[in-house]
Design a protein around this motif. Sequence first.
Motif, PDB file in Angstrom:
ATOM      1  N   THR A 151      15.465 -45.377  31.964  1.00 52.89           N
ATOM      2  CA  THR A 151      15.593 -44.674  33.457  1.00 52.89           C
ATOM      3  C   THR A 151      14.800 -44.347  33.845  1.00 52.89           C
ATOM      4  N   THR A 152      14.148 -44.526  35.702  1.00 48.29           N
ATOM      5  CA  THR A 152      13.479 -43.085  35.987  1.00 48.29           C
ATOM      6  C   THR A 152      14.573 -41.887  37.190  1.00 48.29           C
ATOM      7  N   HIS A 154      15.845 -42.916  39.310  1.00 51.86           N
ATOM      8  CA  HIS A 154      15.804 -43.578  40.766  1.00 51.86           C
ATOM      9  C   HIS A 154      16.878 -44.665  40.883  1.00 51.86           C
ATOM     10  N   THR A 157      15.053 -48.414  41.283  1.00 49.04           N
ATOM     11  CA  THR A 157      13.831 -48.463  41.266  1.00 49.04           C
ATOM     12  C   THR A 157      14.979 -49.418  39.467  1.00 49.04           C
ATOM     13  N   ASP A 158      15.541 -48.153  38.841  1.00 44.66           N
ATOM     14  CA  ASP A 158      16.444 -48.397  38.041  1.00 44.66           C
ATOM     15  C   ASP A 158      16.985 -49.814  37.709  1.00 44.66           C
ATOM     16  N   ARG A 161      14.696 -52.986  37.240  1.00 44.20           N
ATOM     17  CA  ARG A 161      13.924 -52.463  35.958  1.00 44.20           C
ATOM     18  C   ARG A 161      15.055 -53.881  35.280  1.00 44.20           C
TER      19      ARG A 161
END
Length: 232
Positions: A151-152, A154, A157-158, A161
């Motif tokens: 995970t980031t 965000h 974004t996650d 992914r």
Amino acid sequence: MAKAPGGGRQSEKDLKVRVKTSKGRKIGSTLWLQRQLNDPYVARARNEGMRSRAAYKLTELDERFGLLRKGMRVVDLGAAPGGWSQVAAGIVGTTAENPLVVGIDYLDMDPIPGVILLKKDFTEDDAPDMLIEAMGGHKADLVLSDMAAPTTGHRATDHLRIIHLVELAADFAIQVLAPGGTFIAKVFQGGTEHELLAMLKKNFATTQHAKPPASRQGSAETYLVARGFRGT
């Protein structure tokens, strides 16, 4: 219910373990540790010798969908630490002489009786052939994926992914599943995944979401269950 020191009774809330934030430990880490110490599935996994609480997610999915049966061949993608492979091995009857469960991960794992563990990134081109070879040239009846992308922080974004990772796992499953087989993968609620669902509906007779009780209520994770692989 236990008695309090003053003679009264303690509530369940009072009996929960509280963890103090120590120097150098972030609040998030403290909350995670407190949650782990109070998680009945964590305690159950420790008592029953399971490698992770996640093992009970597969157990509950199996109770609902009847996924595992004796003699079937199972692939566990991103298998570390091996909880799902443990559950599958105990049901399908895998042995060293007739291995029916193959776990694949680029991380090291301790051996599991009757399970072939491949240290390999499943996205590499030669991974499907290597896995089928490990199963004696047979294709799989069930492909499992409890993976989650790093995970980031965000959310959008996650989510992209994890969906991309599931798409890769689904593509792998299509290459190694026998007709009629099943694919299960962890996803996270939110955002769009219509392309993934379209891919699965094209290749499987039925697709649906499920959230087993062992999946924490506060978590956005859920599982895609695709059954009846149409064959390539």
